[in-house]
Write a protein that holds these residues in place. Sequence first.
Motif, mmCIF file in Angstrom:
data_model
loop_
_atom_site.group_PDB
_atom_site.id
_atom_site.type_symbol
_atom_site.label_atom_id
_atom_site.label_comp_id
_atom_site.label_asym_id
_atom_site.label_seq_id
_atom_site.Cartn_x
_atom_site.Cartn_y
_atom_site.Cartn_z
ATOM 1 N N MET A 38 0.830 -1.196 0.000
ATOM 2 C CA MET A 38 0.000 0.000 0.000
ATOM 3 C C MET A 38 0.872 1.257 0.000
ATOM 4 N N LEU A 39 1.889 1.284 0.840
ATOM 5 C CA LEU A 39 2.780 2.433 0.885
ATOM 6 C C LEU A 39 3.489 2.642 -0.450
ATOM 7 N N ARG A 40 3.861 1.564 -1.084
ATOM 8 C CA ARG A 40 4.539 1.655 -2.377
ATOM 9 C C ARG A 40 3.663 2.357 -3.407
ATOM 10 N N GLU A 41 2.368 2.153 -3.309
ATOM 11 C CA GLU A 41 1.449 2.725 -4.284
ATOM 12 C C GLU A 41 1.203 4.222 -4.094
ATOM 13 N N TYR A 42 1.187 4.694 -2.866
ATOM 14 C CA TYR A 42 0.827 6.093 -2.674
ATOM 15 C C TYR A 42 1.835 6.914 -1.866
ATOM 16 N N PHE A 43 2.800 6.263 -1.205
ATOM 17 C CA PHE A 43 3.703 6.983 -0.324
ATOM 18 C C PHE A 43 5.062 6.270 -0.270
ATOM 19 N N PRO A 44 5.754 6.184 -1.415
ATOM 20 C CA PRO A 44 7.024 5.448 -1.444
ATOM 21 C C PRO A 44 8.106 6.054 -0.554
ATOM 22 N N ALA A 45 8.018 7.341 -0.270
ATOM 23 C CA ALA A 45 9.007 7.965 0.616
ATOM 24 C C ALA A 45 8.961 7.348 2.012
ATOM 25 N N ALA A 46 7.802 6.874 2.425
ATOM 26 C CA ALA A 46 7.685 6.229 3.741
ATOM 27 C C ALA A 46 8.494 4.947 3.798
ATOM 28 N N LEU A 47 8.532 4.223 2.695
ATOM 29 C CA LEU A 47 9.332 2.998 2.672
ATOM 30 C C LEU A 47 10.817 3.304 2.801
ATOM 31 N N ALA A 48 11.245 4.398 2.189
ATOM 32 C CA ALA A 48 12.647 4.802 2.312
ATOM 33 C C ALA A 48 12.933 5.321 3.720
ATOM 34 N N ALA A 49 11.996 6.056 4.288
ATOM 35 C CA ALA A 49 12.193 6.648 5.614
ATOM 36 C C ALA A 49 12.137 5.608 6.728
ATOM 37 N N PHE A 50 11.197 4.678 6.610
ATOM 38 C CA PHE A 50 10.989 3.672 7.657
ATOM 39 C C PHE A 50 11.324 2.306 7.087
ATOM 40 N N GLU A 51 12.604 2.045 6.888
ATOM 41 C CA GLU A 51 13.026 0.817 6.234
ATOM 42 C C GLU A 51 12.485 -0.431 6.905
ATOM 43 N N ASP A 52 12.486 -0.447 8.227
ATOM 44 C CA ASP A 52 12.050 -1.655 8.927
ATOM 45 C C ASP A 52 10.631 -1.564 9.475
ATOM 46 N N LEU A 53 10.015 -0.405 9.394
ATOM 47 C CA LEU A 53 8.636 -0.206 9.857
ATOM 48 C C LEU A 53 8.408 -0.699 11.282
ATOM 49 N N ASP A 54 9.447 -0.571 12.130
ATOM 50 C CA ASP A 54 9.285 -1.054 13.499
ATOM 51 C C ASP A 54 8.838 0.032 14.473
ATOM 52 N N ALA A 55 8.543 1.217 13.973
ATOM 53 C CA ALA A 55 7.982 2.277 14.804
ATOM 54 C C ALA A 55 6.689 2.759 14.161
ATOM 55 N N PRO A 56 5.660 1.904 14.199
ATOM 56 C CA PRO A 56 4.430 2.260 13.485
ATOM 57 C C PRO A 56 3.756 3.516 14.015
ATOM 58 N N GLU A 57 4.044 3.891 15.259
ATOM 59 C CA GLU A 57 3.442 5.101 15.799
ATOM 60 C C GLU A 57 3.876 6.325 15.006
ATOM 61 N N LEU A 58 5.134 6.336 14.579
ATOM 62 C CA LEU A 58 5.625 7.465 13.790
ATOM 63 C C LEU A 58 4.919 7.523 12.440
ATOM 64 N N LEU A 59 4.755 6.401 11.808
ATOM 65 C CA LEU A 59 4.030 6.373 10.535
ATOM 66 C C LEU A 59 2.574 6.756 10.752
ATOM 67 N N ASN A 60 2.000 6.358 11.865
ATOM 68 C CA ASN A 60 0.609 6.697 12.167
ATOM 69 C C ASN A 60 0.426 8.198 12.378
ATOM 70 N N THR A 61 1.477 8.874 12.812
ATOM 71 C CA THR A 61 1.431 10.318 13.003
ATOM 72 C C THR A 61 1.230 11.035 11.674
ATOM 73 N N ALA A 62 1.822 10.489 10.622
ATOM 74 C CA ALA A 62 1.748 11.132 9.305
ATOM 75 C C ALA A 62 1.639 10.052 8.236
ATOM 76 N N THR A 63 0.439 9.629 7.959
ATOM 77 C CA THR A 63 0.237 8.522 7.018
ATOM 78 C C THR A 63 0.076 8.967 5.574
ATOM 79 N N ASP A 64 0.218 10.265 5.325
ATOM 80 C CA ASP A 64 0.152 10.716 3.935
ATOM 81 C C ASP A 64 1.355 11.618 3.654
ATOM 82 N N PRO A 65 1.749 11.747 2.395
ATOM 83 C CA PRO A 65 2.958 12.509 2.061
ATOM 84 C C PRO A 65 2.939 13.961 2.535
ATOM 85 N N ALA A 66 1.803 14.633 2.449
ATOM 86 C CA ALA A 66 1.747 16.042 2.831
ATOM 87 C C ALA A 66 1.994 16.242 4.320
#
Length: 115
Positions: free
Chosen positions: A4-32
Amino acid sequence: MRSMLREYFPAALAAFEDLDAPELLNTATDPASAAQLSLEDISAELRRARRRGVEAEAAAIQAALRTPQLTQPASITAAYTVGVRAQIALLTTLNTQTSTRRLRSAAASPASAWS
């Protein structure tokens, strides 16, 4: 979640390589909103996740989130955002339940807590 991230927010994959802090991603789930995160916000979430080298990692995450990228239409981004937030909620709940179960198991059998 990665697909899902690859489709709409690829920068998140680069920023959160291991996705082990989901709270941070939850803080900002869209590129803007992610591009607007301050170093203090990112650092605070990393500290809550008990990460080391917080300052350097926060700077790298912020740079990755602010990288220009192609975007999806607002309606598609909104739909993906809902899906990612739902998956983050599920992961957070599972992590909490796993931690609780480990604590209960360790309390019931102290010798097995270190195995």
